[in-house]
Design a protein around this motif. Structure first.
Motif, PDB file in Angstrom:
ATOM      1  N   ASP A 681       0.698  -1.437   0.256  1.00 25.86           N
ATOM      2  CA  ASP A 681       0.007  -0.035   0.089  1.00 25.86           C
ATOM      3  C   ASP A 681       0.759   1.307   0.037  1.00 25.86           C
ATOM      4  O   ASP A 681       1.973   1.234   0.899  1.00 25.86           O
ATOM      5  CB  ASP A 681      -0.967  -0.132   1.159  1.00 25.86           C
ATOM      6  CG  ASP A 681      -2.056  -1.061   1.108  1.00 25.86           C
ATOM      7  OD1 ASP A 681      -2.237  -1.476   0.047  1.00 25.86           O
ATOM      8  OD2 ASP A 681      -2.411  -1.263   2.195  1.00 25.86           O
ATOM      9  N   ALA A 682       0.484   2.198  -0.839  1.00 22.34           N
ATOM     10  CA  ALA A 682       1.404   3.567  -0.892  1.00 22.34           C
ATOM     11  C   ALA A 682       1.276   4.230   0.386  1.00 22.34           C
ATOM     12  O   ALA A 682       0.311   4.321   1.080  1.00 22.34           O
ATOM     13  CB  ALA A 682       0.795   4.392  -2.239  1.00 22.34           C
ATOM     14  N   LEU A 683       2.360   4.821   0.732  1.00 26.85           N
ATOM     15  CA  LEU A 683       2.200   5.798   1.849  1.00 26.85           C
ATOM     16  C   LEU A 683       1.509   6.897   1.845  1.00 26.85           C
ATOM     17  O   LEU A 683       1.218   7.407   0.797  1.00 26.85           O
ATOM     18  CB  LEU A 683       3.704   6.186   2.221  1.00 26.85           C
ATOM     19  CG  LEU A 683       4.818   5.117   2.310  1.00 26.85           C
ATOM     20  CD1 LEU A 683       6.306   5.659   2.340  1.00 26.85           C
ATOM     21  CD2 LEU A 683       4.848   4.696   3.901  1.00 26.85           C
ATOM     22  N   LYS A 684       0.953   7.181   2.934  1.00 28.89           N
ATOM     23  CA  LYS A 684       0.136   8.548   3.091  1.00 28.89           C
ATOM     24  C   LYS A 684       1.079   9.694   3.374  1.00 28.89           C
ATOM     25  O   LYS A 684       2.290   9.515   4.028  1.00 28.89           O
ATOM     26  CB  LYS A 684      -0.970   8.521   4.238  1.00 28.89           C
ATOM     27  CG  LYS A 684      -1.896   7.250   4.100  1.00 28.89           C
ATOM     28  CD  LYS A 684      -2.649   7.209   4.975  1.00 28.89           C
ATOM     29  CE  LYS A 684      -3.923   6.085   4.922  1.00 28.89           C
ATOM     30  NZ  LYS A 684      -4.747   5.776   6.197  1.00 28.89           N
ATOM     31  N   LYS A 746       9.528  18.673  -4.236  1.00 30.46           N
ATOM     32  CA  LYS A 746       8.982  17.429  -3.874  1.00 30.46           C
ATOM     33  C   LYS A 746       9.978  16.228  -3.772  1.00 30.46           C
ATOM     34  O   LYS A 746      10.805  16.296  -4.742  1.00 30.46           O
ATOM     35  CB  LYS A 746       7.696  17.240  -5.037  1.00 30.46           C
ATOM     36  CG  LYS A 746       6.572  18.275  -4.788  1.00 30.46           C
ATOM     37  CD  LYS A 746       5.535  17.905  -5.709  1.00 30.46           C
ATOM     38  CE  LYS A 746       4.266  18.731  -5.727  1.00 30.46           C
ATOM     39  NZ  LYS A 746       3.193  18.049  -6.184  1.00 30.46           N
ATOM     40  N   VAL A 747       9.573  15.312  -3.212  1.00 27.99           N
ATOM     41  CA  VAL A 747      10.435  14.006  -3.471  1.00 27.99           C
ATOM     42  C   VAL A 747       9.157  12.716  -3.355  1.00 27.99           C
ATOM     43  O   VAL A 747       8.104  13.319  -3.211  1.00 27.99           O
ATOM     44  CB  VAL A 747      11.177  13.844  -2.125  1.00 27.99           C
ATOM     45  CG1 VAL A 747      12.491  14.633  -1.990  1.00 27.99           C
ATOM     46  CG2 VAL A 747      10.380  13.838  -0.788  1.00 27.99           C
ATOM     47  N   TYR A 748       9.588  11.951  -3.750  1.00 33.16           N
ATOM     48  CA  TYR A 748       8.671  10.967  -4.303  1.00 33.16           C
ATOM     49  C   TYR A 748       8.941   9.496  -3.298  1.00 33.16           C
ATOM     50  O   TYR A 748      10.237   8.829  -3.499  1.00 33.16           O
ATOM     51  CB  TYR A 748       8.473  10.430  -5.707  1.00 33.16           C
ATOM     52  CG  TYR A 748       7.973  11.674  -6.306  1.00 33.16           C
ATOM     53  CD1 TYR A 748       6.793  11.980  -6.602  1.00 33.16           C
ATOM     54  CD2 TYR A 748       9.148  12.577  -6.754  1.00 33.16           C
ATOM     55  CE1 TYR A 748       6.419  13.284  -7.294  1.00 33.16           C
ATOM     56  CE2 TYR A 748       8.664  13.793  -7.354  1.00 33.16           C
ATOM     57  CZ  TYR A 748       7.338  14.251  -7.818  1.00 33.16           C
ATOM     58  OH  TYR A 748       7.036  15.213  -8.364  1.00 33.16           O
ATOM     59  N   VAL A 749       8.224   9.002  -2.447  1.00 34.52           N
ATOM     60  CA  VAL A 749       8.552   7.916  -1.466  1.00 34.52           C
ATOM     61  C   VAL A 749       7.721   6.750  -1.710  1.00 34.52           C
ATOM     62  O   VAL A 749       6.463   6.952  -2.048  1.00 34.52           O
ATOM     63  CB  VAL A 749       8.411   8.684   0.007  1.00 34.52           C
ATOM     64  CG1 VAL A 749       9.023   7.590   1.040  1.00 34.52           C
ATOM     65  CG2 VAL A 749       9.163   9.907  -0.025  1.00 34.52           C
ATOM     66  N   THR A 750       8.384   5.763  -1.730  1.00 41.16           N
ATOM     67  CA  THR A 750       7.609   4.223  -1.695  1.00 41.16           C
ATOM     68  C   THR A 750       8.078   3.494  -0.571  1.00 41.16           C
ATOM     69  O   THR A 750       9.198   3.642   0.108  1.00 41.16           O
ATOM     70  CB  THR A 750       8.096   3.560  -2.817  1.00 41.16           C
ATOM     71  OG1 THR A 750       9.505   3.087  -2.972  1.00 41.16           O
ATOM     72  CG2 THR A 750       7.984   4.416  -4.272  1.00 41.16           C
ATOM     73  N   VAL A 751       7.367   2.752  -0.184  1.00 41.82           N
ATOM     74  CA  VAL A 751       7.606   1.440   0.699  1.00 41.82           C
ATOM     75  C   VAL A 751       7.638   0.073   0.215  1.00 41.82           C
ATOM     76  O   VAL A 751       6.536  -0.060  -0.774  1.00 41.82           O
ATOM     77  CB  VAL A 751       6.567   1.483   1.913  1.00 41.82           C
ATOM     78  CG1 VAL A 751       5.223   1.468   1.580  1.00 41.82           C
ATOM     79  CG2 VAL A 751       7.209   0.691   3.171  1.00 41.82           C
ATOM     80  N   ARG A 761       4.484   5.694  -5.852  1.00 40.95           N
ATOM     81  CA  ARG A 761       5.226   6.504  -5.261  1.00 40.95           C
ATOM     82  C   ARG A 761       4.297   7.674  -4.472  1.00 40.95           C
ATOM     83  O   ARG A 761       3.381   8.188  -5.331  1.00 40.95           O
ATOM     84  CB  ARG A 761       5.950   7.282  -6.264  1.00 40.95           C
ATOM     85  CG  ARG A 761       7.291   6.428  -6.951  1.00 40.95           C
ATOM     86  CD  ARG A 761       8.275   7.072  -7.742  1.00 40.95           C
ATOM     87  NE  ARG A 761       9.053   6.035  -8.448  1.00 40.95           N
ATOM     88  CZ  ARG A 761      10.212   6.522  -9.204  1.00 40.95           C
ATOM     89  NH1 ARG A 761      10.245   7.673  -9.532  1.00 40.95           N
ATOM     90  NH2 ARG A 761      10.896   5.356  -9.754  1.00 40.95           N
ATOM     91  N   THR A 762       4.540   8.145  -3.480  1.00 38.28           N
ATOM     92  CA  THR A 762       3.811   9.223  -2.648  1.00 38.28           C
ATOM     93  C   THR A 762       4.399  10.367  -2.962  1.00 38.28           C
ATOM     94  O   THR A 762       5.838  10.497  -2.669  1.00 38.28           O
ATOM     95  CB  THR A 762       3.707   8.816  -1.121  1.00 38.28           C
ATOM     96  OG1 THR A 762       2.561   7.591  -1.230  1.00 38.28           O
ATOM     97  CG2 THR A 762       2.927   9.893  -0.549  1.00 38.28           C
TER      98      THR A 762
END
Length: 770
Positions: A681-684, A746-751, A761-762
């Protein structure tokens, strides 16, 4: 000129005295005149009492011929002698008014010196002249006198013509022959009109084996001939006068053919029987209508004996086979009709042992050479005489094909057999057109259990058969003639089937990549096992003989698919059982290949397994374990591929185990197929805090994690550059970046959770440096 009665009387008396008294030979060696050979000589006799002597020498053995010229009213006497006055041959000239030519005599003599004497043979005091000739032919084929007994017999060669003459009706000429081996002797004497010779072959004891008389009829030609088989050894030929043969040249030959296949005289009793070989043709000859020829045969094993005698028009022989007690097993008579050909034959089954064959004259067969053969075929399946009672019954086995022959219409043949277990037996007798046999099965008390008659109709074929249920024990089969069946070979069998195998006795293993195996249990040693590919006829796949209680048969390939084999057992002395149908499974289907299977672990909907490279009817199964486990799903292909659906394989990566089952084959081994987990699941945005520091590293703090979560930071919403990444050791993780930038952005973060795919990517904004 008149002659007084007294003169006639005196002349007659002197002539009688002269003929009656022996001629005296006076010192021939001194008085004889030596003459050459082959020259005409002349001489003169002055008075009745005068005698002329001549001497000659022959350089080698040969024939001497003395010829004295005939003159009317003059009778001369001449003779050939040796130095002791022994006369070889003598002669009188013809003094009739028609006397012309020469009076001739001849004699065979060995090399040496001999004498001729010539004198008047009738009283006459007048001086007369005469003429004679002495001819010599060198040769070893002339008689050499004196040979009037076997002690002085001329030794002669075989297969060579010899000549000689008898000096008078009391003369005998003997010749000696030596046979180098057993064989056939043929004595031939040249025939001549108005004279007849008698000739015979004998041994040194005077036993005459064969004799002949020449024919003296007016137009006779050729040779009188007789023959006899004799063993190796020395024999004698005697030639003597039968009718007016004195001073007549004769010619004869002793032919010889070396062979062990001729009769050897004397063989007129079983004690003197010729021992002969089986399956060889022999020749012989009966010397007269009372002669008997016996032959001895040794039969090495039980079997069938066939006596065959060659037939000849105008001659009828009788033959039989007997034992040493004189008991006759079979007889035959040859056919003497005008156009007869081939042989007369008779056959009989006999046990191993010694037997005798007799050949004798039945009608006009003596002096005619015969030819015969004793054929033998070794086999335990022929009737063995005598077997005409229960006590002398032939012991036979069930399921053998037996042969025999009834010798006459009163003969019966009895056979004894044992039934090893209760059950049905089948009696079959081969049917022959024109011959009707009767047969029955009985017990030892004479109770008939079953009987049958064969069919003798013109177009009959096959067998007459009956079935009889018999308890375990011993029984007898009796066969008789019913109509015209004697002298006809018969054939019969008594059969009992082996009991059919049971299904639980047979196990079939259809191996993959090696020979297939058929195992049969519940056997006894000697049982014969056979496997076929059809319920009748078909192909024999394998066979073996059990060495114990079980047997294993190996077949290269029963087939990759399931099917049936048909198995029989043949017990000792029984026939093959009915076939047992035994099913076997197909081989394992080939395991699927990894590239044939694709697993998709969907998020929020059913997961799918797609299998391709199939054929219609293939069954695909999906399991959750490499063995046992749970069947997750299955489907049957309707074409070259199939798609299977699973509600939920799991959110994380894992493995499924897929098999295929081809038509009429076993399920394949399981193929392990790895699948990926679902997307994390994508990060909030609230879980991520970015701090854009001045003069030191920027930080990104992510919370709401679990241990092992992998966090990644990118500079773009897709593709772009990975700025940093870290693995959580707890509920949060702090990542550092040397410089995000001085301005806001902005940065784009995944888990990525363990066993799952990277999340989307969030997008997270950050402020400019202060």
């Amino acid at each position: 000129m008149k002659t007084s009665f007294l003169g006639i009387v005196v002349f007659t008396i002197l002539a009688i005295i002269n003929l009656a008294l022996p001629i005296q030979f006076v010192s021939a060696s001194d008085e004889a005149v030596t003459i050459p050979l082959n020259k005409t000589q002349k001489g003169t006799l002055i008075s009745y009492y005068e005698e002329d002597y001549y001497k000659f020498t022959i350089p080698a053995a040969g024939n001497v011929k003395l010829s004295i010229k005939n003159k009317a009213d003059l009778r001369l006497y001449g003779k050939i002698t040796n130095s002791t006055n022994e006369t070889y041959e003598d002669i009188y000239t013809d003094d009739s008014g028609l006397g012309t030519g020469y009076a001739v005599t001849q004699v065979g003599l060995p090399k040496g010196t001999y004498y001729i004497k010539i004198k008047k043979a009738s009283y006459d005091e007048e001086k007369i002249s005469y003429e004679f000739k002495l001819e010599f032919t060198q040769s070893n084929v002339y008689e050499k006198e004196f040979n009037d007994n076997i002690t002085n017999a001329n030794a002669i060669s075989l297969n060579t013509s010899y000549k000689g003459s008898l000096s008078d009706e009391y003369d005998y000429d003997f010749y000696k022959i030596t046979l180098p081996s057993d064989g056939n002797v043929t004595l031939s004497m040249k025939q001549q009109t108005d004279v007849q010779w008698y000739v015979h072959i004998q041994n040194s004891s005077g036993k005459v084996f064969e004799s002949l008389y020449t024919d003296g009829s007016e137009e006779v030609e050729g040779y009188a001939t007789t023959q006899v088989g004799l063993p190796k050894g020395t024999y004698y030929i005697q030639v003597k006068d039968y009718y007016y043969t004195d001073d007549q040249p004769y010619e004869f030959k002793v032919g010889f053919t070396s062979s062990e296949f001729y009769e050897k005289e004397t063989n007129d009793s079983i004690t003197m029987a010729n021992e002969i070989k089986l399956n060889k043709e022999y020749s012989g000859r009966l010397s007269d209508d009372d002669d008997k020829d016996f032959y001895k045969i040794i039969v090495p094993s039980d079997g069938k004996i066939t006596l065959s005698v060659k037939q000849e028009a105008g001659a009828q022989w009788y033959g039989h086979i007997q034992n040493s007690k004189g008991e006759i097993f079979e007889t035959l008579y040859t056919d003497d009709s005008e156009l007869v050909e081939g042989t007369a034959s008779v056959e009989v089954g006999l046990p191993k042992g010694t037997y005798y064959v007799l050949i004798r004259d039945y009608y006009d067969a003596y002096d005619t050479p015969y030819s015969f053969k004793i054929g033998f075929k070794s086999s335990p399946y022929y009737e063995r005489e005598f077997n005409d009672s229960l006590t002398s019954a032939n012991v036979i086995n069930l399921n053998g094909k037996y042969f025999g022959r009834l010798s006459d219409d009163d003969d019966k043949d009895v056979f004894k057999f044992t039934v090893p277990s209760d059950g049905y037996v089948t009696l079959s007798i081969k049917q022959v057109a024109g011959a009707l046999w009767y047969g029955h099965i009985q017990n030892s008390k004479g109770t008939i259990i079953k009987s049958l008659y064969t069919d003798d109709s013109e177009l009959v074929t096959g067998n007459a058969s009956i079935q009889a249920y018999l308890k375990k024990g011993t029984y007898y089969f009796v066969l008789k003639n019913y109509y015209d069946a004697y002298d006809m070979p018969y054939q019969f069998s008594i059969t009992k089937k082996s009991e059919k195998l049971k299904a639980n006795q047979v196990k079939i293993t259809n191996n993959k990549g090696k020979n297939d195996i058929i195992t049969v249990t519940g056997l006894v040693k000697g049982d014969v096992i056979k496997a076929y590919n059809a319920s009748s006829k078909g192909t024999l796949l394998a066979s073996t003989t059990s060495t114990g209680t079980s047997a294993t048969l190996s077949v290269k390939q029963l087939g990759i698919k399931s099917g049936k084999v048909y198995v029989t057992v043949t017990k000792s002395n029984l026939v093959e059982s009915d076939r047992l149908a035994v099913s076997y499974q197909g081989e394992k289907s080939d395991v699927l290949k990894a590239n044939q299977v694709k697993v998709t672990n969907n998020k929020g909907k059913n997961d799918t397994i797609v299998v391709n490279g199939l054929v219609k009817g293939d069954v695909v199964k999906v399991y959750n374990a490499s063995s046992k486990g749970k069947l997750l799903t299955s489907a049957t292909s309707k074409g070259t591929s199939v798609t299977l659906s699973v509600k939920q394989l799991g959110t994380k990566s894992g493995k499924v185990y897929v098999t295929v089952t081809k038509s009429n084959q076993l399920e394949s081994d399981r193929l392990a197929v790895t699948y990926q987990g679902e997307k994390t699941d994508a990060l909030k945005a609230t879980q991520v805090k970015v701090t854009n520091n001045k003069g030191k590293n920027d930080t990104i703090v992510v919370s709401g994690l679990v241990k092992g979560d992998v966090v990644k930071v990118y500079n773009a919403s897709s593709k772009g550059k990975l700025l940093t990444s870290a693995t959580s050791k707890g509920k949060s993780v702090t990542l550092t970046v040397k410089q995000l930038g001085t301005k806001s952005g902005k940065v784009y973060v995944t888990v990525t959770r363990p066993g799952m795919l990277e999340s989307s990517r969030t997008s997270v904004s950050y402020k400019a440096e202060r």
